[in-house]
Design a protein around this motif. Structure first.
Motif, PDB file in Angstrom:
ATOM      1  N   SER A   1     -27.331  41.778  11.853  1.00 42.37           N
ATOM      2  CA  SER A   1     -26.926  43.179  11.874  1.00 42.37           C
ATOM      3  C   SER A   1     -26.233  43.534  10.571  1.00 42.37           C
ATOM      4  N   GLN A   2     -26.382  44.758  10.179  1.00 44.29           N
ATOM      5  CA  GLN A   2     -25.737  45.241   8.980  1.00 44.29           C
ATOM      6  C   GLN A   2     -24.646  46.224   9.354  1.00 44.29           C
ATOM      7  N   VAL A   3     -23.553  46.184   8.593  1.00 41.90           N
ATOM      8  CA  VAL A   3     -22.436  47.092   8.810  1.00 41.90           C
ATOM      9  C   VAL A   3     -22.524  48.203   7.781  1.00 41.90           C
ATOM     10  N   LYS A   4     -22.392  49.446   8.279  1.00 44.28           N
ATOM     11  CA  LYS A   4     -22.430  50.597   7.387  1.00 44.28           C
ATOM     12  C   LYS A   4     -21.240  51.487   7.733  1.00 44.28           C
ATOM     13  N   GLU A   5     -20.444  51.786   6.751  1.00 46.74           N
ATOM     14  CA  GLU A   5     -19.313  52.682   6.988  1.00 46.74           C
ATOM     15  C   GLU A   5     -19.836  54.107   7.139  1.00 46.74           C
ATOM     16  N   LEU A   6     -19.331  54.803   8.144  1.00 46.77           N
ATOM     17  CA  LEU A   6     -19.771  56.165   8.412  1.00 46.77           C
ATOM     18  C   LEU A   6     -18.799  57.172   7.811  1.00 46.77           C
ATOM     19  N   ALA A   7     -19.278  58.375   7.619  1.00 50.02           N
ATOM     20  CA  ALA A   7     -18.452  59.456   7.087  1.00 50.02           C
ATOM     21  C   ALA A   7     -17.434  59.889   8.142  1.00 50.02           C
ATOM     22  N   PRO A   8     -16.303  60.452   7.722  1.00 44.79           N
ATOM     23  CA  PRO A   8     -15.329  60.964   8.695  1.00 44.79           C
ATOM     24  C   PRO A   8     -16.002  61.924   9.684  1.00 44.79           C
ATOM     25  N   GLY A   9     -15.700  61.740  10.967  1.00 51.51           N
ATOM     26  CA  GLY A   9     -16.249  62.592  12.009  1.00 51.51           C
ATOM     27  C   GLY A   9     -17.582  62.140  12.565  1.00 51.51           C
ATOM     28  N   GLU A  10     -18.219  61.170  11.929  1.00 51.24           N
ATOM     29  CA  GLU A  10     -19.517  60.680  12.398  1.00 51.24           C
ATOM     30  C   GLU A  10     -19.288  59.589  13.440  1.00 51.24           C
ATOM     31  N   ILE A  11     -19.875  59.756  14.622  1.00 52.03           N
ATOM     32  CA  ILE A  11     -19.668  58.812  15.724  1.00 52.03           C
ATOM     33  C   ILE A  11     -20.562  57.593  15.540  1.00 52.03           C
ATOM     34  N   GLY A  12     -19.946  56.434  15.737  1.00 56.55           N
ATOM     35  CA  GLY A  12     -20.679  55.181  15.643  1.00 56.55           C
ATOM     36  C   GLY A  12     -19.989  54.104  16.460  1.00 56.55           C
ATOM     37  N   GLU A  13     -20.541  52.905  16.415  1.00 58.37           N
ATOM     38  CA  GLU A  13     -19.960  51.789  17.151  1.00 58.37           C
ATOM     39  C   GLU A  13     -18.677  51.328  16.457  1.00 58.37           C
ATOM     40  N   VAL A  14     -17.663  51.039  17.246  1.00 57.15           N
ATOM     41  CA  VAL A  14     -16.389  50.574  16.717  1.00 57.15           C
ATOM     42  C   VAL A  14     -16.463  49.058  16.543  1.00 57.15           C
ATOM     43  N   ILE A  15     -16.226  48.617  15.314  1.00 57.47           N
ATOM     44  CA  ILE A  15     -16.151  47.187  15.026  1.00 57.47           C
ATOM     45  C   ILE A  15     -14.847  46.925  14.287  1.00 57.47           C
ATOM     46  N   VAL A  16     -14.318  45.729  14.454  1.00 57.85           N
ATOM     47  CA  VAL A  16     -13.042  45.376  13.824  1.00 57.85           C
ATOM     48  C   VAL A  16     -13.149  44.018  13.155  1.00 57.85           C
ATOM     49  N   ARG A  17     -12.284  43.810  12.195  1.00 63.11           N
ATOM     50  CA  ARG A  17     -12.173  42.482  11.580  1.00 63.11           C
ATOM     51  C   ARG A  17     -10.737  42.288  11.143  1.00 63.11           C
ATOM     52  N   GLY A  18     -10.374  41.063  10.983  1.00 65.74           N
ATOM     53  CA  GLY A  18      -9.022  40.718  10.560  1.00 65.74           C
ATOM     54  C   GLY A  18      -8.762  39.252  10.844  1.00 65.74           C
ATOM     55  N   GLU A  19      -7.582  38.817  10.490  1.00 70.78           N
ATOM     56  CA  GLU A  19      -7.235  37.402  10.679  1.00 70.78           C
ATOM     57  C   GLU A  19      -7.245  36.983  12.140  1.00 70.78           C
ATOM     58  N   ASN A  20      -7.002  37.928  13.038  1.00 72.72           N
ATOM     59  CA  ASN A  20      -6.963  37.590  14.460  1.00 72.72           C
ATOM     60  C   ASN A  20      -8.327  37.709  15.152  1.00 72.72           C
ATOM     61  N   VAL A  21      -9.375  38.006  14.405  1.00 70.67           N
ATOM     62  CA  VAL A  21     -10.721  38.101  14.967  1.00 70.67           C
ATOM     63  C   VAL A  21     -11.412  36.750  14.772  1.00 70.67           C
ATOM     64  N   SER A  22     -11.764  36.125  15.891  1.00 67.18           N
ATOM     65  CA  SER A  22     -12.423  34.817  15.805  1.00 67.18           C
ATOM     66  C   SER A  22     -13.864  34.989  15.322  1.00 67.18           C
ATOM     67  N   SER A  23     -14.394  33.932  14.749  1.00 68.82           N
ATOM     68  CA  SER A  23     -15.763  33.986  14.241  1.00 68.82           C
ATOM     69  C   SER A  23     -16.800  33.669  15.310  1.00 68.82           C
ATOM     70  N   ALA A  24     -16.353  33.123  16.453  1.00 71.57           N
ATOM     71  CA  ALA A  24     -17.292  32.756  17.520  1.00 71.57           C
ATOM     72  C   ALA A  24     -16.550  32.625  18.838  1.00 71.57           C
ATOM     73  N   TYR A  25     -17.330  32.755  19.919  1.00 72.06           N
ATOM     74  CA  TYR A  25     -16.801  32.470  21.254  1.00 72.06           C
ATOM     75  C   TYR A  25     -16.966  30.979  21.518  1.00 72.06           C
ATOM     76  N   LEU A  26     -16.009  30.371  22.172  1.00 70.34           N
ATOM     77  CA  LEU A  26     -16.043  28.952  22.473  1.00 70.34           C
ATOM     78  C   LEU A  26     -17.116  28.659  23.523  1.00 70.34           C
ATOM     79  N   HIS A  27     -18.097  27.847  23.171  1.00 70.34           N
ATOM     80  CA  HIS A  27     -19.169  27.406  24.071  1.00 70.34           C
ATOM     81  C   HIS A  27     -19.980  28.580  24.647  1.00 70.34           C
ATOM     82  N   ARG A  28     -20.057  29.680  23.931  1.00 70.01           N
ATOM     83  CA  ARG A  28     -20.826  30.848  24.399  1.00 70.01           C
ATOM     84  C   ARG A  28     -21.645  31.410  23.241  1.00 70.01           C
TER      85      ARG A  28
END
Length: 181
Positions: free
Chosen positions: A1-28
């Motif tokens: 999947s590719q991430v594309k930043e949307l313009a202000p006011g444009e509705i899209g899927e909410v995605i987040v990232r940061g140090e507290n976001v894991s890279s994978a689910y354990l055994h899933r």
């Protein structure tokens, strides 16, 4: 999947990232594939399962769950659509649903108990008022079918979590009081 930043006011899927976001689910691994997006620089985005938009001041506005988006000749989002109908003082809550048989969006209304339309006249009056509300906004102007339900199916743990998929099947089955505008 590719991430594309949307313009202000444009509705899209909410995605987040940061140090507290894991890279994978354990055994899933299937859950990891469905909800994690590598950013190519060693980071990971997490798909929240929500849709929304960011305004010009960087405030995030919630527009519902991805699973509750209704795609017809245009895209409708649950929270903005339901907010219009919830303005009616006799409406306890509403739910945007998809009718598979007609490939259209519809609204299911749960009135406050004392406002349940008991007679054909009261139902017609209520439907007319809701139709006027729907047509008052570009968000809901295309919604033509209105159903009444006495008590929405909800998650036992969260009375606010409406099972819109069940309501859509119920409405599509012809079980509800229906008004096609």
């Amino acid at each position: 999947s590719q991430v594309k930043e949307l313009a202000p006011g444009e509705i899209g899927e909410v995605i987040v990232r940061g140090e507290n976001v894991s890279s994978a689910y354990l055994h899933r691994p299937e859950a990891t594939i469905a909800s994690k997006i590598a950013d190519g620089a060693g980071g990971t985005w997490h798909r929240m399962g929500d849709v929304g938009y960011i305004d010009s001041d960087s405030n995030l506005y919630f527009c519902g769950r991805v699973a509750h988006v209704v795609q017809t000749y245009r895209t409708l989002f649950s929270i903005p659509s339901e907010r219009i109908f919830n303005e009616h003082p006799q409406v306890r809550r509403s739910a945007l649903v998809y009718l598979a048989s007609t490939k259209e969006a519809a609204i299911v209304i749960e009135p406050h108990p004392q406002f349940w339309p008991e007679s054909p006249e009261s139902r017609q009056r209520f439907e007319e008022e809701l139709t006027i509300l729907a047509r008052s906004s570009p968000i809901t102007e295309g919604i033509r079918s209105i159903f009444f339900h006495k008590a929405f199916p909800v998650d036992a743990r969260h009375n606010a979590k409406i099972f819109r998929d069940q309501l859509g099947v119920w409405a599509d089955s012809g079980s509800g009081l229906r008004k096609a505008a």
